[in-house]
Design a protein around this motif. Structure first.
Motif, PDB file in Angstrom:
ATOM      1  N   LYS A   2       0.832  -1.198   0.000  1.00  0.00           N
ATOM      2  CA  LYS A   2       0.000   0.000   0.000  1.00  0.00           C
ATOM      3  C   LYS A   2       0.869   1.252   0.000  1.00  0.00           C
ATOM      4  O   LYS A   2       1.990   1.246   0.508  1.00  0.00           O
ATOM      5  CB  LYS A   2      -0.901   0.042   1.240  1.00  0.00           C
ATOM      6  CG  LYS A   2      -1.961  -1.017   1.278  1.00  0.00           C
ATOM      7  CD  LYS A   2      -2.786  -0.882   2.548  1.00  0.00           C
ATOM      8  CE  LYS A   2      -3.825  -1.972   2.629  1.00  0.00           C
ATOM      9  NZ  LYS A   2      -4.622  -1.879   3.855  1.00  0.00           N
TER      10      LYS A   2
ATOM     11  N   PHE B 240       0.573   5.662   0.705  1.00  0.00           N
ATOM     12  CA  PHE B 240      -0.201   6.570   1.531  1.00  0.00           C
ATOM     13  C   PHE B 240       0.096   8.019   1.174  1.00  0.00           C
ATOM     14  O   PHE B 240       1.189   8.343   0.714  1.00  0.00           O
ATOM     15  CB  PHE B 240       0.132   6.346   3.016  1.00  0.00           C
ATOM     16  CG  PHE B 240      -0.057   4.918   3.446  1.00  0.00           C
ATOM     17  CD1 PHE B 240      -1.287   4.467   3.881  1.00  0.00           C
ATOM     18  CD2 PHE B 240       1.000   4.014   3.399  1.00  0.00           C
ATOM     19  CE1 PHE B 240      -1.470   3.142   4.258  1.00  0.00           C
ATOM     20  CE2 PHE B 240       0.836   2.692   3.777  1.00  0.00           C
ATOM     21  CZ  PHE B 240      -0.404   2.259   4.207  1.00  0.00           C
TER      22      PHE B 240
ATOM     23  N   ILE C 133       2.131   9.606   6.192  1.00  0.00           N
ATOM     24  CA  ILE C 133       2.545   8.667   7.235  1.00  0.00           C
ATOM     25  C   ILE C 133       3.034   9.534   8.385  1.00  0.00           C
ATOM     26  O   ILE C 133       3.870  10.413   8.200  1.00  0.00           O
ATOM     27  CB  ILE C 133       3.661   7.718   6.768  1.00  0.00           C
ATOM     28  CG1 ILE C 133       3.194   6.860   5.589  1.00  0.00           C
ATOM     29  CG2 ILE C 133       4.139   6.844   7.935  1.00  0.00           C
ATOM     30  CD1 ILE C 133       4.283   5.971   4.997  1.00  0.00           C
TER      31      ILE C 133
END
Length: 177
Positions: A40, A42, A45
């Motif tokens: 995954k 993002f 973070i």
């Protein structure tokens, strides 16, 4: 949300803001292991492990961990790192800034005046907003009623100067913490 301690999740659900974790996918795992095992990516973070001087969390403040996190960010993604300035020497703080800045091209450093916490926000991309706009946007989003006290401590060009001007201070790595 990735949290290593189930008790933190339970305490938040029992005593935190009601509904805060509703519709949040919560994974109980070590953050570094999670990033190693996931594909995954993002937009953001944010990492707030325990103190960098502790053996159990020291590897969450290394160049290798920041590189791993950067691989899991989308192209305009931002990585935020908490740093307890009040527990570290000036050289240790400089080492952390150099380590973070060796991975992220653009870094803002924010200071929380009363706690002496620092927040490093880094990205491979240029930030979409100037520091003054970020400050305004954060205050506009704050609906809690609590005054958010934070100041811009260093801009990306100042972080780059710290890296260049401190050749004797090492970078924090897995094999040379």
């Amino acid at each position: 949300l990735v949290e290593i301690n189930q008790g933190v999740i339970d305490a938040n659900r029992g005593f935190g803001i009601p509904g805060l974790l509703d519709n949040v996918n919560v994974t109980v795992n070590d953050a570094r292991n999670y990033l190693l095992l996931t594909d995954k990516t993002f937009d953001i973070i944010s990492s707030e492990p325990s103190y960098p001087a502790e053996v159990s969390t020291g590897n969450l403040f290394t160049k290798e961990f920041f590189e791993l996190a950067s691989l899991r960010l989308n192209p305009d993604g931002v990585y935020c790192q908490w740093l307890p300035y009040y527990l570290l020497s000036d050289d240790d703080v400089t080492m952390m800034i150099k380590t973070f800045g060796s991975v992220f091209e653009n870094v803002y450093m924010w200071k929380i005046p009363h706690s002496m916490d620092l927040i490093l926000a880094g990205s491979a991309a240029t930030f979409g907003h100037a520091a003054e706009e970020i400050i305004e946007r954060v205050h506009a989003m704050n609906r809690s009623g609590f005054k958010l006290a934070f100041v811009l401590s260093r801009r990306p060009e100042q972080i780059r100067q710290i890296i260049l001007n401190e050749p004797d201070i090492p970078i924090n790595t897995d094999d040379r913490p």
